[in-house]
Each structure stands twice: as C-alpha cells, then as structure tokens.
Design a protein around this motif. Structure first.
Motif, PDB file in Angstrom:
ATOM      1  N   ARG A 217     106.465  80.295   2.585  1.00 11.75           N
ATOM      2  CA  ARG A 217     105.792  81.357   1.841  1.00 11.75           C
ATOM      3  C   ARG A 217     104.973  80.712   0.726  1.00 11.75           C
ATOM      4  N   LEU A 218     103.761  81.213   0.559  1.00  9.31           N
ATOM      5  CA  LEU A 218     102.856  80.655  -0.449  1.00  9.31           C
ATOM      6  C   LEU A 218     102.518  81.694  -1.485  1.00  9.31           C
TER       7      LEU A 218
ATOM      8  N   GLN B  45      89.822  78.361   2.739  1.00  7.95           N
ATOM      9  CA  GLN B  45      90.885  77.407   2.459  1.00  7.95           C
ATOM     10  C   GLN B  45      91.829  77.384   3.653  1.00  7.95           C
ATOM     11  N   GLN B  46      92.155  76.193   4.123  1.00 12.08           N
ATOM     12  CA  GLN B  46      93.035  76.061   5.270  1.00 12.08           C
ATOM     13  C   GLN B  46      94.269  75.270   4.867  1.00 12.08           C
ATOM     14  N   LEU B  47      95.415  75.757   5.357  1.00 15.44           N
ATOM     15  CA  LEU B  47      96.711  75.163   4.995  1.00 15.44           C
ATOM     16  C   LEU B  47      97.171  74.223   6.110  1.00 15.44           C
ATOM     17  N   TRP B  48      97.690  73.069   5.717  1.00 13.21           N
ATOM     18  CA  TRP B  48      98.129  72.057   6.685  1.00 13.21           C
ATOM     19  C   TRP B  48      99.498  71.522   6.293  1.00 13.21           C
ATOM     20  N   ALA B  49     100.234  71.053   7.313  1.00  9.41           N
ATOM     21  CA  ALA B  49     101.499  70.372   7.048  1.00  9.41           C
ATOM     22  C   ALA B  49     101.494  69.053   7.783  1.00  9.41           C
ATOM     23  N   LEU B  50     101.981  68.021   7.115  1.00 11.39           N
ATOM     24  CA  LEU B  50     102.104  66.703   7.751  1.00 11.39           C
ATOM     25  C   LEU B  50     103.575  66.297   7.663  1.00 11.39           C
TER      26      LEU B  50
ATOM     27  N   GLY C 221      97.078  77.605   9.345  1.00  7.78           N
ATOM     28  CA  GLY C 221      96.226  78.792   9.264  1.00  7.78           C
ATOM     29  C   GLY C 221      95.396  78.853   8.001  1.00  7.78           C
ATOM     30  N   LEU C 222      94.567  79.893   7.946  1.00  5.75           N
ATOM     31  CA  LEU C 222      93.672  80.078   6.806  1.00  5.75           C
ATOM     32  C   LEU C 222      94.367  80.917   5.741  1.00  5.75           C
ATOM     33  N   ILE C 223      94.018  80.671   4.503  1.00  5.62           N
ATOM     34  CA  ILE C 223      94.665  81.387   3.406  1.00  5.62           C
ATOM     35  C   ILE C 223      93.843  82.619   3.058  1.00  5.62           C
ATOM     36  N   PRO C 224      94.467  83.793   3.108  1.00  6.30           N
ATOM     37  CA  PRO C 224      93.714  85.017   2.808  1.00  6.30           C
ATOM     38  C   PRO C 224      93.304  85.060   1.335  1.00  6.30           C
ATOM     39  N   ALA C 225      92.268  85.840   1.068  1.00 10.69           N
ATOM     40  CA  ALA C 225      91.736  85.933  -0.287  1.00 10.69           C
ATOM     41  C   ALA C 225      92.776  86.457  -1.272  1.00 10.69           C
ATOM     42  N   SER C 226      93.786  87.163  -0.775  1.00  3.71           N
ATOM     43  CA  SER C 226      94.802  87.753  -1.657  1.00  3.71           C
ATOM     44  C   SER C 226      95.599  86.694  -2.417  1.00  3.71           C
ATOM     45  N   GLY C 227      95.635  85.473  -1.893  1.00  9.90           N
ATOM     46  CA  GLY C 227      96.412  84.438  -2.560  1.00  9.90           C
ATOM     47  C   GLY C 227      97.886  84.487  -2.222  1.00  9.90           C
ATOM     48  N   GLN C 228      98.264  85.311  -1.252  1.00 11.83           N
ATOM     49  CA  GLN C 228      99.643  85.358  -0.777  1.00 11.83           C
ATOM     50  C   GLN C 228      99.612  85.070   0.711  1.00 11.83           C
TER      51      GLN C 228
ATOM     52  N   PRO D  56      83.685  78.442   7.545  1.00 12.26           N
ATOM     53  CA  PRO D  56      84.222  79.748   7.943  1.00 12.26           C
ATOM     54  C   PRO D  56      84.906  79.660   9.311  1.00 12.26           C
ATOM     55  N   GLY D  57      86.096  80.255   9.409  1.00 11.53           N
ATOM     56  CA  GLY D  57      86.835  80.207  10.659  1.00 11.53           C
ATOM     57  C   GLY D  57      87.766  79.010  10.729  1.00 11.53           C
ATOM     58  N   GLY D  58      87.672  78.126   9.766  1.00  9.17           N
ATOM     59  CA  GLY D  58      88.571  76.980   9.737  1.00  9.17           C
ATOM     60  C   GLY D  58      87.962  75.746  10.362  1.00  9.17           C
ATOM     61  N   SER D  59      88.718  74.631  10.270  1.00  5.62           N
ATOM     62  CA  SER D  59      88.226  73.351  10.770  1.00  5.62           C
ATOM     63  C   SER D  59      87.833  73.452  12.236  1.00  5.62           C
ATOM     64  N   PRO D  60      86.618  73.003  12.581  1.00  2.55           N
ATOM     65  CA  PRO D  60      86.201  73.064  13.987  1.00  2.55           C
ATOM     66  C   PRO D  60      86.866  71.997  14.845  1.00  2.55           C
ATOM     67  N   THR D  61      87.532  71.013  14.222  1.00  2.00           N
ATOM     68  CA  THR D  61      88.062  69.885  14.991  1.00  2.00           C
ATOM     69  C   THR D  61      89.566  69.982  15.189  1.00  2.00           C
ATOM     70  N   GLY D  62      90.210  70.957  14.539  1.00  2.00           N
ATOM     71  CA  GLY D  62      91.668  71.023  14.626  1.00  2.00           C
ATOM     72  C   GLY D  62      92.354  70.059  13.673  1.00  2.00           C
ATOM     73  N   ARG D  63      91.562  69.300  12.918  1.00  3.76           N
ATOM     74  CA  ARG D  63      92.127  68.421  11.890  1.00  3.76           C
ATOM     75  C   ARG D  63      91.361  68.697  10.607  1.00  3.76           C
ATOM     76  N   PRO D  64      91.939  68.377   9.454  1.00  6.58           N
ATOM     77  CA  PRO D  64      91.220  68.657   8.209  1.00  6.58           C
ATOM     78  C   PRO D  64      89.878  67.935   8.198  1.00  6.58           C
ATOM     79  N   THR D  65      88.835  68.635   7.809  1.00  5.16           N
ATOM     80  CA  THR D  65      87.521  67.994   7.733  1.00  5.16           C
ATOM     81  C   THR D  65      86.965  68.026   6.313  1.00  5.16           C
TER      82      THR D  65
END
Lengths: 227, 182
Positions: free
Chosen positions: A142-143, A157-162, A173-180, A203-212
């Motif tokens: 939860r964010l 803004q896109q969220l990633w885990a390593l 996934g992408l972080i909604p404008a609500s900040g939650q 827009p729509g997130g990273s086109p490569t599936g990895r952070p760009t």
C-alpha cells in the motif's frame, strides 16, 4: 559571460556541442549548464541535431586491458560494478536520511496489531525529502503520498520493485493522481531488502517493460520492528 | 531496425547501471566500446589518448546513469556525447597538438560520399540532406570540428582560410543547419 540573448545563447550552445570553443570558454559553458535551463535545453537540442555525425567515426576495438583499468578505477572510487546489488549513491543518501523517519514510523506501526513480517519503507527524493510511505499489506503493498506534488505534464509515475538478487525490476503499475495506491498480492511478494522505486515515464507507462525515465523516489523495504 | 534495437538495449543497460545491477556496466561497455573508442580515436588519433578518454568517459557514465532520461535524448547519442566531451577535454589539455596534416584525417569523414555512411535512421538522413545543402566549406568545417575535434584555428589552417572567415562560416552553417532541420 553566458549571453542572455536567445540567439547568441543558441549560437554558443551550438559551438559548445560542435567542440570549437577553447578550453576556457568550454569550461565556462560546462559550469553554467546545470544552472542555466535555456542554455541546457539549447545544448541538448544541438546534441540531438548533430548526434548522427558520430556515425562517421569508424568503430575500433579499444585496447583489451582498458576494461581492467576502468574496473580498478571504479573500485578505487568505491562503486565496483560487479558483485551483488550494490547500494547506489541515491540509496546511500536514502539510508542516511530515512533512518530517523523510519524509526519513528516503525515505532508507530509496531503498536498496532500487525500481521507477521510487516514491512515498510519511506521513499525519498534525491534530496532526501520523504515522499511516499510504502507498507506491506495482506501480501501486497500500500502506498500513501506523504508530500503530494504535481507530476510533470504529459508524464506518469510508475512504481517498480526489484527483489534482492533480481536483475530486472518488476512493474507494479502506474500511480494514480490521487496519491493513494495498492498493489494486489501475487504481483510481487514483499520481502526485506526489496528495492522500491518510482520513475517518470511516458503516458501509459514504460514502453519497454523496464524503467526508462529518471528515478524520482527510491527506498528499500525493511521489517517494521524495533532494531 | 538495428538502430532501434541498439538504442533500446543501451537505454535498458544504462537503467541497469543506475539501479546497480551486477554486470550492467560491463555489458554496456562490451556492446558499445568499439563505437565509442572510434569516436575518441577520430578526435585524438592516438590509441593511448583515446583509451584515457574512454576510461574517463565510462567513469562519468557510471556516475551519471541515474540522470539519464531517454525522453530527452537517445541512449547511443548520450553515450557518444560523454565520450566526445571527454576526448575534447583531453585534446584541449594537450593544446590540440594532434597533427592536422595527417593524410588519413578528413578523408574518412569529410568526403561527400562519406556522408552516405550515415545510418539510415530518419534523423541521419535529414541531417545528411541538410549538410549536403550547405556550401562545401561550411559543411567541411562542421564535420571536421564535430568528428575530428578540430579547433577554429586548425580548420582555418587546413582550409587555408582566414580565422575570422572560418568562424563566421561555421556560425552561419550551424544557423542554416538549424533552420533546415526545424
């Protein structure tokens, strides 16, 4: 002197990129670039315009021993490129700045009837400002935004885990404008040491599936228990 | 489209370097060092000096990887610019004493047919067409400066033109290039 007149500024940026400025002029422009946005943008535009000319240089293999020299210099600088996931400079800054915040939050969280192995982290900006609270929750995450700020127009803004030991981050996934935001269980298993980062993406997130895009916020999950 | 693959590959590897992925910098080096060493060699024309430039550039790449933003520039160009700047800094520190009467200098890059070697990527084709539209001396000055790192004075000596004329031509050539590429 860096000129203010846009035409003269553009001309200076062009000659800087072309490489014809002498050492003193070139050093002056290089020093000004981080603080002068119009100059920076003009230079970037000229880099983009002229970049294809680099294709005229004929490729040539460097001396075989050069990599060893580079690796030795990196090691001497304290950032060996090989080996297990090394803490990046950003992460070191994070560790220094986040400890106090995390200790306070951990003390708060532990007073609640927590599920086993509850984990949390605070994502910091590159200037050590706390920006997001990330907590494990029911096998997911939860964010919550601690310090809401506007996202650059036309970007998301896109969220990633390593996970520890992994070589490629997983998109959460992408972080909604609500900040939650919540990450459903199953997408990723929260574990201590997991790096969580938020990057700026098209827009729509990273086109490569990895952070760009650049890393905006970063932190590492840790068990929420007193140390 | 090998160029696109190369770009994606480089962007992904730079991200890996930024995230501290084991081996990412080595993979980036293995994939790009010949192209980048070629850029430094064209400017310094000395393998030892070009190796020094590439060494400095790779340390900068490692340190700046977190700042790389692919939406503001293509990955291969970002790498190339860091190497060019490292080579130019070295050339300046050496007083640009690189020989400009080297018979190999220019023949590889400045001849009109050499521009045909520019990649088939759309930006390259546009730049080639816009360069072709410039007067020969303007084009030659720009290519000699960018590819071989020649200073105004060196270009003036090579083209046997007064220094002031060369400066004005290059400035005008750049302005025309900008208009043509707009």
């Amino acid at each position: 002197m860096i000129p203010a007149d846009p035409e003269a500024l553009d001309s200076l940026a062009a000659e800087h990129v072309l490489g014809t400025l002498d050492a003193r002029e070139a050093a002056e422009v290089a020093r000004a670039i981080p603080f002068n946005a119009p100059l920076r943008e003009a230079a970037a535009a000229w880099e983009a315009r002229l970049a294809p000319l680099a294709g005229l240089s004929l490729p040539e293999a460097p001396p075989a021993e050069l990599w060893d020299r580079i690796e030795a210099s990196l090691a001497a600088r304290g950032s060996a490129p090989a080996g297990p996931l090394r803490p990046s400079r950003l992460w070191k800054a994070w560790a220094a700045g986040a400890t106090a915040v995390a200790a306070g939050l951990a003390a708060f969280l532990i007073l609640r009837p927590a599920e086993p192995a509850r984990m949390m982290t605070v994502l910091l900006t590159s200037r050590d400002q706390p920006a997001w609270l990330v907590e494990s929750e029911g096998g997911g995450l939860r964010l919550a935004s601690l310090n809401p700020r506007a996202v650059e127009p036309g970007r998301v803004q896109q969220l990633w885990a390593l996970p520890p030991g992994a070589t490629a981050p997983i998109s959460l996934g992408l972080i909604p404008a609500s900040g939650q935001a919540s990450v459903a269980p199953g997408l990723v298993r929260p574990q201590p040491g997991m790096l969580i980062e938020i990057t700026l993406e098209p827009p729509g997130g990273s086109p490569t599936g990895r952070p760009t895009g650049p890393i905006l916020f970063i932190g590492r999950l840790a068990p929420a228990r007193p140390s | 489209m090998p160029d696109t693959n190369l770009a994606l590959d480089a962007a992904g590897l730079i991200r890996g370097v930024a995230a501290g992925e084991a081996g990412a910098l080595r993979r980036l080096y293995d994939a790009h060092s010949s192209r980048l060493f070629g850029i430094a060699m064209a400017i310094l024309r000395d393998r030892d000096a070009a190796a020094d430039a590439l060494h400095d550039a790779v340390l900068k790449i490692a340190g700046r990887a977190v700042q790389f933003d692919p939406l503001r520039g293509e990955a291969g160009a970002w790498l190339g610019a860091i190497v060019r700047n490292a080579a130019l800094d070295l050339a300046r520190a050496r007083g640009r004493e690189t020989p400009i009467d080297d018979p190999s200098l220019g023949d590889t890059a400045v001849a009109p047919e050499a521009l045909e070697r520019l990649a088939e990527a759309q930006e390259s084709v546009r730049l080639r067409d816009c360069l072709a539209a410039l007067e020969a001396n303007n084009r030659e000055g720009i290519v000699l400066a960018f590819v071989h790192g020649l200073s105004h004075a060196q270009i003036a000596a090579r083209l046997e033109m007064p220094l002031g004329t060369v400066k004005a031509w290059i400035r005008r050539g750049l302005a025309r290039l900008k208009g043509c590429l707009a």
